[in-house]
Design a protein around this motif. Structure first.
Motif, PDB file in Angstrom:
ATOM      1  N   SER A   1       0.835  -1.188   0.000  1.00 47.05           N
ATOM      2  CA  SER A   1       0.000   0.000   0.000  1.00 47.05           C
ATOM      3  C   SER A   1       0.872   1.241   0.000  1.00 47.05           C
ATOM      4  O   SER A   1       1.915   1.290   0.659  1.00 47.05           O
ATOM      5  N   GLY A   2       0.422   2.264  -0.715  1.00 49.42           N
ATOM      6  CA  GLY A   2       1.139   3.526  -0.671  1.00 49.42           C
ATOM      7  C   GLY A   2       1.102   4.175   0.691  1.00 49.42           C
ATOM      8  O   GLY A   2       1.889   5.074   0.983  1.00 49.42           O
ATOM      9  N   THR A   3       0.185   3.719   1.549  1.00 46.15           N
ATOM     10  CA  THR A   3       0.109   4.240   2.911  1.00 46.15           C
ATOM     11  C   THR A   3       1.108   3.562   3.843  1.00 46.15           C
ATOM     12  O   THR A   3       1.249   3.965   4.988  1.00 46.15           O
ATOM     13  N   ALA A   4       1.766   2.520   3.344  1.00 45.17           N
ATOM     14  CA  ALA A   4       2.657   1.718   4.186  1.00 45.17           C
ATOM     15  C   ALA A   4       4.061   2.312   4.226  1.00 45.17           C
ATOM     16  O   ALA A   4       4.421   3.187   3.448  1.00 45.17           O
ATOM     17  N   TYR A   5       4.864   1.779   5.127  1.00 45.33           N
ATOM     18  CA  TYR A   5       6.220   2.279   5.310  1.00 45.33           C
ATOM     19  C   TYR A   5       7.124   1.118   5.675  1.00 45.33           C
ATOM     20  O   TYR A   5       6.670   0.001   5.949  1.00 45.33           O
ATOM     21  N   GLY A   6       8.414   1.378   5.704  1.00 52.12           N
ATOM     22  CA  GLY A   6       9.381   0.346   6.065  1.00 52.12           C
ATOM     23  C   GLY A   6      10.386   0.120   4.941  1.00 52.12           C
ATOM     24  O   GLY A   6      10.236   0.615   3.822  1.00 52.12           O
ATOM     25  N   THR A   7      11.412  -0.642   5.260  1.00 50.39           N
ATOM     26  CA  THR A   7      12.465  -0.940   4.296  1.00 50.39           C
ATOM     27  C   THR A   7      12.051  -2.171   3.511  1.00 50.39           C
ATOM     28  O   THR A   7      12.387  -3.307   3.854  1.00 50.39           O
ATOM     29  N   VAL A   8      11.298  -1.923   2.475  1.00 51.71           N
ATOM     30  CA  VAL A   8      10.643  -2.991   1.720  1.00 51.71           C
ATOM     31  C   VAL A   8      11.122  -2.960   0.270  1.00 51.71           C
ATOM     32  O   VAL A   8      10.966  -1.952  -0.419  1.00 51.71           O
ATOM     33  N   VAL A   9      11.704  -4.069  -0.179  1.00 48.19           N
ATOM     34  CA  VAL A   9      12.077  -4.244  -1.584  1.00 48.19           C
ATOM     35  C   VAL A   9      10.937  -5.017  -2.239  1.00 48.19           C
ATOM     36  O   VAL A   9      10.632  -6.141  -1.845  1.00 48.19           O
ATOM     37  N   LEU A  10      10.322  -4.419  -3.239  1.00 45.81           N
ATOM     38  CA  LEU A  10       9.093  -4.989  -3.775  1.00 45.81           C
ATOM     39  C   LEU A  10       9.078  -4.903  -5.298  1.00 45.81           C
ATOM     40  O   LEU A  10      10.015  -4.388  -5.910  1.00 45.81           O
ATOM     41  N   HIS A  11       8.020  -5.465  -5.902  1.00 46.57           N
ATOM     42  CA  HIS A  11       7.896  -5.539  -7.367  1.00 46.57           C
ATOM     43  C   HIS A  11       9.080  -6.308  -7.969  1.00 46.57           C
ATOM     44  O   HIS A  11       9.507  -6.022  -9.093  1.00 46.57           O
TER      45      HIS A  11
END
Length: 571
Positions: free
Chosen positions: A470-480
């Motif tokens: 979600s665009g509302t989310a946060y954190g050090t996330v590697v995605l797609h």
């Protein structure tokens, strides 16, 4: 004078023209079918898409504007996708909604269209449709909700759901208090009030040139939104007269400006996959590398959740998108046009910042280089994304031992197991969540942290996934991560215990396994059984034809356009 497309239905005295006029007349004046542009209002209002439920009121203002300008307004309900309710994920149907809208616009006696969207996938699907049918088209974003409060503190919808739910799991907030906050989260009509995907896509659509400048970000309950809707209805008629179609003003320069805006507002990673898909419908050569080249070094100027403190009501009060773009005017392409026929930069001269806490001056950014970064490496040969502005700075360069989950069900079953071999330095890996694998690429990449680590005070870890967040989310996330595990990507081969290295500055994401060993590995049984295998219907069609995230996750046979040519007669 432009020859109206609708004349191919309504002109003449034969039987077919009689049928088309007679069935549409229903009290309309005689001149409704002679020389007056027929303007569809593609409306995603739905009680099951709560963020768009107010769009019927917006549509009424559009109707007034269309009629005032000499056009004939026509309500056209289209597929509506509510992010909060639709399972398994609204992204599964974005392409279907785009295809259905495109075909209905092409099939009907329509000369132009006003696109009403708000919730995450509605504006992207409408723009994909408009790009493919290439009729004069303009967007009215539905606008964010007003700020709710809980215990005297503003609540960011979405962002504070993630935060408060983690506090419950970490033992610092009671379940009772968490439930009490539920009635405070959604204060009014409108979409999420954080810089989530809905807000991002509205602003990006304006930067792209498809919204009347100064409109995006206007709160949904604000009467100025209805004023803008009325003005947009009038503009739609003018666009038909000028034959101003998406294909005539949307160029590579338009996408350049959209990428700059995306970075400067600290927008959602979801905008990347949507912009790639829209560009694909227009035949514009846009790639992940363009996002990194144009946007990754752009300063984040907007202090808004999830990257900052404030909310969309504050953003609008502080000057909105045009004030932001004025600060980065030198980074914009001055040749990019808008639906008005004038360049975007022409609207920036009178766009001051009214609150420098919410919108930072260029010299005092929230994050000096906070645009979305594109990563590559042996774990993501075709690319992956990370949003530095929403990440923990100390984790942007990190090495850690992988803890692998083969599906979202596997993740939920084991993440809070007290015996799970995980610590704060571990890298959580979730696969089977890409376009093919889930199917539909759900917003699960911002995985909840293990309960035992939350209880120790840990609030962020590196997470890697082939899905979205979600665009509302946060954190050090590697995605797609592309290719996804279900499309044969290396993510399917990672094992618990492998070391994963992340270096955002170097734009790398790698699993530290020798190439020959990685080549010998095959996906385990649990990984394969976790992939979607639908038997019929849209899901079957989707899995068979969906492309990967690095090109926009459109269907292979929907890339490009078919134009607005009128087909053969129906009778």
């Amino acid at each position: 004078m432009v020859t109206l497309r609708s004349a191919q239905w309504y002109e003449g005295q034969d039987r077919n023209a009689y049928i088309h006029r007679a069935w549409m007349r229903r009290g309309a004046p005689d001149d409704a079918f002679t020389g007056r542009p027929q303007i569809a209002i593609a409306n995603t209002a739905s009680d099951l898409t709560p963020c768009n439920a107010h769009l019927n009121e917006v549509a009424a203002s559009v109707r007034n504007g269309v009629y005032e300008a000499g056009g004939i307004p026509l309500d056209l309900p289209v597929v509506s996708l509510g992010e909060t309710n639709v399972r398994p994920t609204a992204m599964l149907w974005r392409n279907m909604a785009a295809m259905a809208t495109e075909e209905m616009l092409r099939a009907n006696p329509v000369d132009g269209v006003v696109l009403l969207g708000g919730c995450d996938k509605t504006i992207p699907s409408l723009l994909m449709a408009a790009a493919s049918v290439d009729l004069p088209a303009v967007v009215v974003p539905g606008g964010p909700m007003l700020t709710g409060t809980f215990r005297g503190t503003p609540l960011g919808c979405g962002t504070d759901v993630w935060r408060l739910s983690e506090e419950v799991r970490g033992g610092t907030l009671s379940q009772e208090e968490f439930t009490r906050s539920e009635s405070s989260m959604i204060r009014s009509r409108g979409h999420c009030n954080t810089m989530g995907t809905a807000s991002t896509m509205a602003l990006v659509a304006e930067a792209l040139g498809t919204v009347v400048p100064g409109t995006a970000g206007t709160p949904a309950p604000d009467s100025r939104l209805l004023k803008a809707a009325h003005r947009t209805g009038r503009l739609a008629v003018d666009m038909v007269g000028a034959d101003r179609r998406p294909g005539s003003f949307l160029t590579k320069a338009s996408f350049h400006n959209a990428i700059v805006a995306l970075a400067a507002v600290g927008g959602s990673t979801n905008a990347v996959v949507h912009l790639l898909a829209i560009a694909g419908r227009l035949g514009i050569d846009l790639s992940l590398d363009d996002f990194d080249r144009i946007g990754s070094r752009v300063p984040v100027l907007v202090d808004l959740q999830p990257a900052g403190r404030f909310l969309m009501e504050d953003f609008h009060r502080a000057g909105g998108l045009l004030a932001v773009l004025r600060e980065v005017r030198d980074l914009l392409d001055p040749d990019a046009l808008t639906v008005t026929g004038s360049p975007l930069v022409d609207f920036l001269d009178d766009a001051p910042i009214w609150d420098t806490e919410v919108i930072r001056p260029r010299a005092q950014p929230l994050v000096a280089e906070g645009g979305i970064a594109v990563l590559r490496g042996n774990l993501a040969p075709d690319g992956a994304l990370v949003k530095p502005a929403a990440a923990s700075p100390h984790l942007l360069r990190h090495r850690g031992r992988a803890v692998v989950f083969d599906s979202i069900e596997d993740f939920h079953a084991r993440i809070d197991d007290p015996d799970l071999d995980v610590d704060a330095d571990s890298v959580l890996v979730l696969r089977g969540c890409g376009p093919k694998g889930y199917p539909g690429m759900p917003e699960v990449s911002n995985m909840p942290l293990p309960k035992k680590l939350l209880e120790q005070g840990v609030r962020d870890m590196v997470r890697v996934c082939d899905g979205r967040m979600s665009g509302t989310a946060y954190g050090t996330v590697v995605l797609h991560v592309a290719p996804e595990a279900a499309a044969g990507g290396p993510l399917a081969l990672v094992r618990t215990g492998d070391v994963i290295s992340l270096d955002v500055e170097a734009r790398r994401i790698d699993v530290e396994v020798p190439a020959d060993e990685l080549a010998r590995r095959t996906p385990n049984k649990e990984t394969l059984t976790g992939f979607a295998n639908p038997r019929r219907g849209w899901e079957r069609l989707y899995v068979d034809h969906v492309l990967q995230a690095d090109t926009g996750a459109d269907l292979d046979f929907l890339v490009g356009s078919s134009g607005s040519e009128v087909s053969r007669e129906s009778h």
